[in-house]
Design an enzyme around this catalytic site. Sequence first.
Site, short mmCIF file in Angstrom:
data_model
loop_
_atom_site.label_atom_id
_atom_site.label_comp_id
_atom_site.label_asym_id
_atom_site.label_seq_id
_atom_site.Cartn_x
_atom_site.Cartn_y
_atom_site.Cartn_z
N HIS A 162 0.82 -1.21 0.00
CA HIS A 162 0.00 0.00 0.00
C HIS A 162 0.86 1.26 0.00
O HIS A 162 0.55 2.25 -0.69
CB HIS A 162 -0.94 0.00 1.21
N TYR A 216 -9.72 4.23 2.33
CA TYR A 216 -10.31 3.13 3.10
C TYR A 216 -11.81 3.35 3.31
O TYR A 216 -12.56 2.37 3.43
CB TYR A 216 -9.59 2.98 4.44
N GLU A 233 0.67 2.22 8.03
CA GLU A 233 1.15 2.85 6.80
C GLU A 233 1.72 4.24 7.07
O GLU A 233 2.75 4.61 6.50
CB GLU A 233 0.03 2.88 5.76
N TYR A 247 11.72 -3.02 -3.85
CA TYR A 247 11.38 -2.51 -5.18
C TYR A 247 11.04 -1.03 -5.10
O TYR A 247 10.66 -0.51 -4.04
CB TYR A 247 10.18 -3.26 -5.76
N GLY A 265 12.54 -16.52 -15.75
CA GLY A 265 12.38 -15.29 -16.50
C GLY A 265 12.91 -14.08 -15.76
O GLY A 265 13.98 -14.13 -15.13
#
Length: 408
Positions: free
Chosen positions: A86, A96, A138, A191, A282
């Site tokens: 998120h 939310y 978060e 990432y 891959g």
Amino acid sequence: MSLTPETIEIIRATAPVVAPKALEITRAFYPKMFAANPEVLRYFNSSNQRDARQPRALADAVLAFASHIDHLDVITPAVSRMVQKHCALFVQPADYHIVHRHLMAAIAEVLGDAVTPAVGAAWSEAVMFLAGLLIKEEEALYSQVENAPGGWRGKRAFRVAAVTPETPRAVSLWLEPVDGGEVVQHLPGQYITVAENPTSAAYCAPRHYTVTSPPSSKGYRITPRAHPPAADGHHPAGVMSTFLHSRQVGDVVHLHPPFGAAVFPLDEASANQRPGVFISSGIGVTPVVAMARVAAAHRPCLAIFHADSSPATFALRAELQACLSAAPGVSFMVEKFSSAGERLDAGVIVDGLCAHGLALDCVDIFISTNADQLLVFARGLAALGVPVRNIHFELFGPHLELNCDTAA
């Protein structure tokens, strides 16, 4: 805030009624939400709607929450992964309330008269309770990353400083901040999120790409693979990968900060005594490259299993070979090439480990493949003797639980 005992009891009592209808509920939920609040489309990859991965993942999450309503510590790892995803998408607290409204409408539509006022109130309270947990976690993560050296919140402009072809379909982009400042150093396997809209649509979901460079305060390298349209016409070309492959030195790309749970134990003293085993296919090789560098330095043994169409399509192969050369003990790589598609199976993995004297109950295994292959691998390895707790994985998109103890 905590759930009332009455709410907990109602959720426990009605969970068996909701379970067989959970996927039907989530399938009804998404169209309702997208029609009434199209702005949330900026969070959702359309391909995950086409193959129903998103509704299945939400259905699983709802059932896990309901099943453990009085022992929420059981779902802490799942909540942590959700928080990371998120934050990578830059989800906001107001979102939310949108989810709550349309999820409750979908529950009422599918379950009908079973949703009495008391049942409806209990599920409404439970959904908002979970939302409150996520909002709190978060915000803590947003603040942590924003206040770290080189950190930021939301979008930041980066310039393409270098472009390196890796294979006919994969390219590496080195990205440095336009403002000339430092960047927050990522953890191996994390990432970054490309927040661009290269389409003519009003909204386009960001895409996540593993940082394939070592941690640095100067910038990040990503290695996207182009996804051409499928021959059957059902899957169009990858929107963001096509965009990234057209970038040239000097072009500007907007990024969210690096996120992602540390899914492979890299710094635990006890974990560092276990061989590190990596399985990929891959472009799933990208998190493997990032983690294998650390594993080569700290693990007693390093084993890599990779499947690809051909040696020419094996991205970052030389970097993996360098990791193997740097490993202190037994190190080897098993490669499987097939023009019909990348394929490995659990038996090949187990045979390879046993051939090098590695006991199955004392290895850490990291899997980075597509969702279907991941489940097959995990269940197969567990059935052959690898402890489920030692099986780790990365899966971009909606998070699916392994359920290794459940028949496929």
